[in-house]
Scaffold this motif. Structure first.
Motif, PDB file in Angstrom:
ATOM      1  N   VAL A   1       8.371   8.211  13.640  1.00 29.04           N
ATOM      2  CA  VAL A   1       9.110   7.447  12.626  1.00 29.04           C
ATOM      3  C   VAL A   1       8.332   6.194  12.224  1.00 29.04           C
ATOM      4  N   VAL A   2       7.796   5.477  13.211  1.00 32.74           N
ATOM      5  CA  VAL A   2       7.008   4.279  12.929  1.00 32.74           C
ATOM      6  C   VAL A   2       5.766   4.642  12.115  1.00 32.74           C
ATOM      7  N   TRP A   3       5.099   5.705  12.532  1.00 34.30           N
ATOM      8  CA  TRP A   3       3.884   6.166  11.848  1.00 34.30           C
ATOM      9  C   TRP A   3       4.167   6.475  10.380  1.00 34.30           C
ATOM     10  N   THR A   4       5.218   7.260  10.134  1.00 34.35           N
ATOM     11  CA  THR A   4       5.522   7.659   8.763  1.00 34.35           C
ATOM     12  C   THR A   4       6.014   6.491   7.916  1.00 34.35           C
ATOM     13  N   THR A   5       6.739   5.555   8.535  1.00 34.87           N
ATOM     14  CA  THR A   5       7.198   4.369   7.801  1.00 34.87           C
ATOM     15  C   THR A   5       6.003   3.541   7.323  1.00 34.87           C
ATOM     16  N   ILE A   6       5.037   3.344   8.198  1.00 33.48           N
ATOM     17  CA  ILE A   6       3.836   2.598   7.821  1.00 33.48           C
ATOM     18  C   ILE A   6       3.024   3.383   6.790  1.00 33.48           C
ATOM     19  N   THR A   7       3.048   4.714   6.899  1.00 33.97           N
ATOM     20  CA  THR A   7       2.339   5.555   5.927  1.00 33.97           C
ATOM     21  C   THR A   7       2.881   5.339   4.519  1.00 33.97           C
ATOM     22  N   ILE A   8       4.205   5.229   4.396  1.00 32.45           N
ATOM     23  CA  ILE A   8       4.823   4.980   3.089  1.00 32.45           C
ATOM     24  C   ILE A   8       4.382   3.622   2.548  1.00 32.45           C
ATOM     25  N   VAL A   9       4.327   2.612   3.422  1.00 37.45           N
ATOM     26  CA  VAL A   9       3.855   1.283   3.010  1.00 37.45           C
ATOM     27  C   VAL A   9       2.418   1.364   2.508  1.00 37.45           C
ATOM     28  N   VAL A  10       1.600   2.132   3.209  1.00 35.41           N
ATOM     29  CA  VAL A  10       0.184   2.259   2.840  1.00 35.41           C
ATOM     30  C   VAL A  10       0.022   2.913   1.475  1.00 35.41           C
ATOM     31  N   LEU A  11       0.817   3.954   1.197  1.00 36.21           N
ATOM     32  CA  LEU A  11       0.713   4.641  -0.083  1.00 36.21           C
ATOM     33  C   LEU A  11       1.057   3.724  -1.250  1.00 36.21           C
ATOM     34  N   LYS A  12       1.872   2.707  -0.990  1.00 32.04           N
ATOM     35  CA  LYS A  12       2.282   1.786  -2.053  1.00 32.04           C
ATOM     36  C   LYS A  12       1.504   0.476  -2.027  1.00 32.04           C
ATOM     37  N   VAL A  13       0.475   0.379  -1.179  1.00 37.97           N
ATOM     38  CA  VAL A  13      -0.227  -0.903  -1.026  1.00 37.97           C
ATOM     39  C   VAL A  13      -0.824  -1.349  -2.357  1.00 37.97           C
ATOM     40  N   PHE A  14      -0.567  -2.600  -2.677  1.00 36.15           N
ATOM     41  CA  PHE A  14      -1.034  -3.160  -3.948  1.00 36.15           C
ATOM     42  C   PHE A  14      -1.443  -4.620  -3.793  1.00 36.15           C
ATOM     43  N   ASP A  15      -0.533  -5.418  -3.216  1.00 37.46           N
ATOM     44  CA  ASP A  15      -0.703  -6.865  -3.184  1.00 37.46           C
ATOM     45  C   ASP A  15      -2.018  -7.301  -2.546  1.00 37.46           C
ATOM     46  N   ILE A  16      -2.348  -6.696  -1.412  1.00 37.95           N
ATOM     47  CA  ILE A  16      -3.536  -7.112  -0.664  1.00 37.95           C
ATOM     48  C   ILE A  16      -4.794  -6.849  -1.479  1.00 37.95           C
ATOM     49  N   VAL A  17      -4.897  -5.656  -2.037  1.00 35.86           N
ATOM     50  CA  VAL A  17      -6.073  -5.301  -2.837  1.00 35.86           C
ATOM     51  C   VAL A  17      -6.146  -6.154  -4.097  1.00 35.86           C
ATOM     52  N   PHE A  18      -5.017  -6.343  -4.750  1.00 38.00           N
ATOM     53  CA  PHE A  18      -4.972  -7.124  -5.994  1.00 38.00           C
ATOM     54  C   PHE A  18      -5.393  -8.571  -5.748  1.00 38.00           C
ATOM     55  N   ALA A  19      -4.919  -9.171  -4.662  1.00 43.48           N
ATOM     56  CA  ALA A  19      -5.193 -10.590  -4.392  1.00 43.48           C
ATOM     57  C   ALA A  19      -6.592 -10.827  -3.843  1.00 43.48           C
ATOM     58  N   MET A  20      -7.179  -9.826  -3.178  1.00 47.70           N
ATOM     59  CA  MET A  20      -8.460 -10.057  -2.509  1.00 47.70           C
ATOM     60  C   MET A  20      -9.664  -9.541  -3.295  1.00 47.70           C
ATOM     61  N   THR A  21      -9.550  -8.367  -3.904  1.00 49.69           N
ATOM     62  CA  THR A  21     -10.701  -7.814  -4.627  1.00 49.69           C
ATOM     63  C   THR A  21     -10.351  -7.329  -6.026  1.00 49.69           C
ATOM     64  N   ASN A  22      -9.066  -7.156  -6.293  1.00 53.48           N
ATOM     65  CA  ASN A  22      -8.606  -6.618  -7.579  1.00 53.48           C
ATOM     66  C   ASN A  22      -9.234  -5.252  -7.879  1.00 53.48           C
ATOM     67  N   GLY A  23      -9.491  -4.492  -6.816  1.00 56.02           N
ATOM     68  CA  GLY A  23     -10.034  -3.151  -7.002  1.00 56.02           C
ATOM     69  C   GLY A  23     -11.522  -3.092  -7.286  1.00 56.02           C
ATOM     70  N   GLN A  24     -12.205  -4.245  -7.242  1.00 52.59           N
ATOM     71  CA  GLN A  24     -13.652  -4.251  -7.484  1.00 52.59           C
ATOM     72  C   GLN A  24     -14.405  -3.789  -6.234  1.00 52.59           C
ATOM     73  N   TRP A  25     -15.693  -3.522  -6.425  1.00 51.56           N
ATOM     74  CA  TRP A  25     -16.594  -3.149  -5.327  1.00 51.56           C
ATOM     75  C   TRP A  25     -16.079  -1.921  -4.570  1.00 51.56           C
ATOM     76  N   GLU A  26     -15.565  -0.963  -5.330  1.00 55.97           N
ATOM     77  CA  GLU A  26     -15.118   0.326  -4.796  1.00 55.97           C
ATOM     78  C   GLU A  26     -13.957   0.193  -3.809  1.00 55.97           C
ATOM     79  N   THR A  27     -13.022  -0.715  -4.118  1.00 57.75           N
ATOM     80  CA  THR A  27     -11.846  -0.885  -3.263  1.00 57.75           C
ATOM     81  C   THR A  27     -10.550  -0.506  -3.985  1.00 57.75           C
ATOM     82  N   GLN A  28     -10.677   0.184  -5.099  1.00 55.62           N
ATOM     83  CA  GLN A  28      -9.494   0.532  -5.887  1.00 55.62           C
ATOM     84  C   GLN A  28      -8.534   1.427  -5.090  1.00 55.62           C
TER      85      GLN A  28
END
Length: 335
Positions: free
Chosen positions: A262-289
């Motif tokens: 249950v913990v694994w799958t809950t975190i998996t759902i969070v990962v599939l929707k991850v946006f804020d961290i990438v947007f604030a740190m690299t904005n998808g540049q340098w192959e981090t999209q």
């Protein structure tokens, strides 16, 4: 209107509206629709009791329909249409999906999301399980749990800002305020590294932020599961000569495997929707999209609602099976 007054008025109207709705809906149901009088008293009471739960559920169902169901169907509609010059839309079928699949950035985002799925849930669950096991053995374990759980109270953007400072790089010969570069230089590194621009590795540096946040969540849930293991089984294993590692991996882990999933799958759902961290740190540049950031770029930067909506449907298609599996396991745990 003053914000405090506005907040107070919202609370009063919200609570008052809920109380008023339930009071008057009951009143109308019992007095006007199915009045308990006449020759059909028993039938009216029975029908009123059958309708009452749906009457109480109606506000929640209406909210779900407006804020969940409608956006899903509207997004699906937008994903198969194209905006016209006059502001209307025209049906284009799978053209938006074909355009999306032809873009290299989409495949980069999909590839990165799968790497995140492999690393973040596994690392977060493993560190959370380790923290839960070790802190239960310490006298100051509650303090340690509080410190480990603290990142959960920070927003993803706040965590991204903190870790961006950790990865910060100043010109060579100046003092490094980024902890990682300071350590790197201290141990003989040549020059400060721009960690977030290093291909492949920068994705793992971003993942570290989410692992840092989600470890606390995993620890709290798994700690509760470990405390629920019957002491008799552990004592019996000790009597039989089992060591600490055998007790942990062969006695404890199998008994909390459902919670781990249950913990694994809950975190998996969070990962599939991850946006804020990438947007604030690299904005998808340098192959981090990632997929959510790709969707944002299409919707609000390129103003391409068709492809943006198509990518949103891809995210939903990836999340839905995991969500169903998570609900299934959670219900199985409660039996």
């Amino acid at each position: 209107m003053h914000p405090a007054l506005q907040a107070g008025l919202t609370i009063v109207l919200g609570v008052g509206g809920c109380v008023g709705y339930f009071f008057f809906s009951n009143l109308i149901l019992d007095r006007l629709i199915f009045p308990p009088k006449g020759k059909h008293i028993a039938r009216n009471i029975r029908r009123a009791n059958m309708l009452r739960p749906w009457l109480f559920l109606f506000p929640a169902l209406a909210a779900l329909a407006i804020y969940l169901a409608y956006p899903v169907f509207e997004t699906l509609r937008l994903s198969v249409t194209e905006r016209t010059v006059g502001g209307g839309s025209v049906f284009v079928g799978a053209a938006n999906y074909q355009q999306m699949l032809a873009e290299q950035k989409f495949w980069e985002a999909l590839r990165n999301n799968f790497v995140w799925l492999l690393v973040v849930p596994a690392a977060s669950t493993a560190f959370g399980l380790l923290a839960a096991q070790l802190t239960d053995r310490l006298k100051w374990g509650n303090l340690a749990k509080s410190l480990i759980f603290m990142p959960m109270a920070i927003s993803f953007v706040g965590a991204a800002v903190i870790w961006k400072l950790v990865y910060d790089a100043r010109p060579e010969g100046t003092d490094q305020i980024g902890i990682l570069n300071a350590i790197y230089i201290f141990f003989g590194g040549d020059a400060p590294q721009q960690w977030l621009t290093l291909p492949v590795w920068n994705n793992f540096f971003l993942m570290a932020v989410l692992v840092w946040i989600q470890t606390g969540f995993a620890m709290v849930i798994l700690s509760a599961a470990l405390r629920g293991i019957p002491e008799e089984t552990v004592e019996a294993a000790i009597v039989d000569g089992a060591g600490p590692f055998q007790i942990f991996f062969k006695i404890k882990v199998p008994q909390i495997m459902g919670t781990i999933v249950v913990v694994w799958t809950t975190i998996t759902i969070v990962v599939l929707k991850v946006f804020d961290i990438v947007f604030a740190m690299t904005n998808g540049q340098w192959e981090t999209q990632v997929l959510a950031n790709y969707m944002y770029d299409k919707l609000f930067r390129a103003n391409d609602w068709g492809v943006g909506s198509a990518s949103a449907m891809v995210i939903m298609a990836l999340v839905t099976p995991i969500l169903i599996w998570n609900i299934y396991n959670a219900r199985k745990e409660m039996r």
